[in-house]
Design a protein around this motif. Structure first.
Motif, short mmCIF file in Angstrom:
data_model
loop_
_atom_site.label_atom_id
_atom_site.label_comp_id
_atom_site.label_asym_id
_atom_site.label_seq_id
_atom_site.Cartn_x
_atom_site.Cartn_y
_atom_site.Cartn_z
N THR A 63 -22.54 -17.56 25.41
CA THR A 63 -23.03 -18.66 24.58
C THR A 63 -22.01 -19.00 23.50
N ASP A 64 -22.21 -20.16 22.88
CA ASP A 64 -21.33 -20.57 21.80
C ASP A 64 -21.46 -19.67 20.59
N ASP A 65 -22.61 -19.03 20.42
CA ASP A 65 -22.77 -18.10 19.31
C ASP A 65 -21.83 -16.90 19.46
N VAL A 66 -21.70 -16.40 20.68
CA VAL A 66 -20.79 -15.28 20.93
C VAL A 66 -19.34 -15.73 20.76
N GLY A 79 -7.31 -24.04 21.13
CA GLY A 79 -6.73 -25.07 21.98
C GLY A 79 -7.30 -25.07 23.38
N SER A 80 -7.52 -23.87 23.94
CA SER A 80 -8.08 -23.79 25.29
C SER A 80 -9.51 -24.32 25.35
N LEU A 81 -10.32 -23.97 24.35
CA LEU A 81 -11.70 -24.46 24.33
C LEU A 81 -11.75 -25.97 24.13
N PRO A 141 -23.70 -22.70 29.95
CA PRO A 141 -23.81 -23.59 28.81
C PRO A 141 -22.46 -24.21 28.47
N ALA A 142 -22.44 -25.51 28.28
CA ALA A 142 -21.21 -26.20 27.94
C ALA A 142 -20.76 -25.81 26.55
N SER A 143 -19.47 -25.59 26.42
CA SER A 143 -18.92 -25.17 25.13
C SER A 143 -18.59 -26.39 24.30
N LEU A 176 -17.66 -25.44 17.31
CA LEU A 176 -17.05 -24.14 17.06
C LEU A 176 -15.99 -24.25 15.96
N MET A 177 -15.18 -25.30 16.03
CA MET A 177 -14.15 -25.47 15.00
C MET A 177 -14.76 -25.74 13.63
N GLU A 178 -15.81 -26.53 13.62
CA GLU A 178 -16.49 -26.82 12.35
C GLU A 178 -17.06 -25.54 11.74
#
Length: 608
Positions: free
Chosen positions: A282-285, A360-362, A417-419, A424-426
């Protein structure tokens, strides 16, 4: 004197094994161990005496390299990680894998023998650099001398994971190690796709537990030859020796211990970086991984006079709990304050490199996900124009067959789940801003500061970039017609520049932030809140290309200058790929506005 094979009572021999697998002793016997290749392709008898002391439950039988990991092995506690790490790094990584083909063959044989006895904490340093490189190189060419042995190693990994009923922690550790080999072309060489097989059935809970285990391993140094974990054999024979000799040996051992700790933490960082690509994560991880890397890359966190509330108890914790500031310390900062010893400069540099590479990869993956529906619609529109003829019909049949074959993989990707890289950057930048505010709060349980203090010009540039980020993020919620792509590309660039300035504050021209602000004010409609920001010495005061009357140059020309300056700036030791991709994305979204003077400048730079 070593006991007979298979007669080792491991629990009663802890002091012996500690001395036996110290790096100093292993280096002293390394020439003898490397000479055991005289028994190739069989395993020399010396290993049947030595390995039982290293691996609890090891029995020197003929099928020890091929047997299942039975109940006897599972019932015993795993081998101490410092012992396995010291043995592998000295004997295999630094010894066998840097020598002849016969000794590399012995290294592959030892890997197959030790594999059934490995635990999750052993995997990162067993898949070491020289071993992994040798494995991939020999898998690449079937005419290589060690191709068959490398292939057996890969097959042994697959059969071990299929038959042993290993826990998810071990599966995730091996999957992370194999993912790292993907950068060497491993995925293309392994026809059975072992990484994909290991990933099947791994859920978010298992991935989260693996991440937590790697973070704990980094913070505590568990599994490394950290100071105080193993005695120093040199100190037991100080009689008749000078103080200078003892001091030199102590310094040498301290250096070895620090290098071992750095290597252990580097493996944990690589495992965390690989975990961001696990299915079901997940995006949380992912956010916790990015936050952890940013904390140890940019911040120096120390416990204040008050104890850290999240990691202490008793009377001290009750006293600290009375202050509101102490209770507001983020968990990441509290854990970093308890990290002992603090990360070295090399470890912090690696954290910054992997952080920017992951960001950059994400971002690139998120862009591909957003463009994929549009590409599918365009492809469908082209197909609907008319019926294909001749070769087009055959081509369409091949494409349909390929689409059917790839349907299960696409379905699995859709279930993941889409990243959201923007979110994430915010979150990451908000965490860093909040962490730096801890040093301004009195009564805080931690003292937080930047590892590299920022010059005043860079501090002002960071303030400008934060203002630009806020304006772009607000405009992205309701972008003007046709401006969403441009706003998104500028937003990614502005956020990346903040990380680059924190990681390498002396490597970039701080005045570029003022020039970039000028570009956003004049070239991106719908932005609010930037006109009130003024910057002395910015590009607005430069003489323009269009006239010599003191008029500022068009924003398009300023944009070209900014992008060329960013591409020409050496980003080392940070990776330059993410910055280059962000610059190219801004160029693609804004190149239709380029003026003749800007094109001439670009052509002049390219020609020279």
């Amino acid at each position: 004197m070593l006991s007979a094979p298979g007669s080792v009572d491991y629990e009663d021999l802890a002091p012996v094994t500690t001395a036996l697998f110290s790096r100093t002793y292993l280096r002293s016997v390394l020439p003898a161990l490397m000479g055991s290749i005289s028994a190739n392709p069989r395993l020399h008898t010396v290993w049947t005496y030595l390995l039982p002391y290293l691996l609890p439950g090891f029995k020197p039988t003929k099928d020890s390299a091929t047997r299942k990991a039975g109940a006897e092995v599972a019932a015993r506690s795993p081998a101490p990680a410092p012992h396995v790490e010291a043995f592998w790094s000295v004997v295999v990584e630094e010894g066998l894998m840097t020598s002849s083909h016969e000794r590399k063959f012995l290294g592959f044989t030892l890997f197959q023998v030790m594999l059934p006895h490995l635990a999750a904490e052993h995997v990162p340093f067993v898949f070491s650099r020289n071993f992994s490189k040798c494995l991939v190189n020999n898998l690449r060419n079937n005419t290589n001398y060690l191709h068959a042995s490398a292939k057996r190693c890969l097959e042994r990994v697959q059969s071990f994971m299929e038959r042993s009923g290993a826990d998810s922690g071990l599966q995730l550790a091996i999957a992370s190690a194999l993912q790292r080999l993907g950068g060497m072309g491993f995925d293309a060489l392994a026809k059975a796709k072992p990484t994909a097989k290991l990933m099947q059935g791994l859920d978010a809970q298992g991935a989260h537990a693996h991440v937590e285990r790697m973070i704990k391993s980094f913070l505590t140094g568990a599994g490394s030859s950290a100071p105080g974990e193993q005695p120093t054999p040199a100190k037991s024979s100080k009689k008749g020796r000078g103080r200078e000799e003892d001091s030199d040996e102590e310094e040498q051992q301290e250096g070895e211990e620090a290098a071992a700790l750095d290597a252990h933490r580097a493996q944990a960082i690589e495992q965390l970086a690989a975990a961001t690509r696990f299915p079901g994560v997940t995006d949380d991880v992912r956010c916790s991984i990015l936050t952890f890397l940013a904390t140890h890359a940019f911040l120096e966190v120390k416990p204040a006079a008050l104890p850290v509330t999240a990691h202490t108890g008793g009377k001290g914790a009750k006293k600290a709990g009375k202050g509101a500031a102490a209770a507001a310390v983020p968990q990441e900062l509290a854990a970093a304050a308890a990290c002992s010893p603090p990360p070295s400069a090399a470890t912090r540099r690696l954290c910054a490199q992997r952080l920017i590479g992951l960001v950059g990869s994400l971002a690139l993956h998120s862009t591909h996900q957003q463009q994929q529906p549009q590409q599918q619609q365009q492809a469908a529109g082209v197909d609907e124009e008319g019926a294909p003829k001749g070769g087009d019909a055959k081509r369409r049949k091949k494409e349909e067959a390929a689409a059917k074959a790839a349907a299960p993989q696409q379905q699995q990707q859709q279930q993941q789940p889409a990243s959201d890289s923007s979110h994430l950057m915010e979150s990451l930048l908000s965490f860093l801003a909040g962490a730096l505010q801890q040093q301004q709060q009195r009564g805080s349980a931690v003292q937080c500061s930047l590892v590299v203090p920022l010059p005043d010009s860079v501090d002002v540039a960071l303030t400008l970039l934060k203002d630009m980020e806020g304006a772009l993020a607000a405009a992205l919620h309701s972008p003007p017609q046709g401006q969403a792509l441009k706003i998104r590309s500028f937003l990614q660039l502005v956020r990346l520049l903040q990380l680059y300035l924190l990681g390498n504050p002396f490597g970039f021209d701080a005045d570029l932030a003022a020039d970039l602000r000028r570009v956003l004010v004049d070239g991106v409609p719908g932005l609010t809140g930037l006109q009130a920001v003024e910057m002395e010495g910015s590009g607005d005061e430069e003489e323009g290309e269009e006239g010599k009357d003191g008029a500022p140059p068009p924003w398009q020309n300023v944009l070209v200058d900014v992008l060329l300056a960013l591409l020409a700036t050496p980003a080392a030791p940070l990776p330059s790929g993410p910055l280059r991709e962000a610059v190219e994305a801004v160029w693609r979204s804004s190149c239709d506005c380029l003026t003749a003077a800007g094109m001439a400048d670009l052509a002049r730079v390219v020609s020279t």
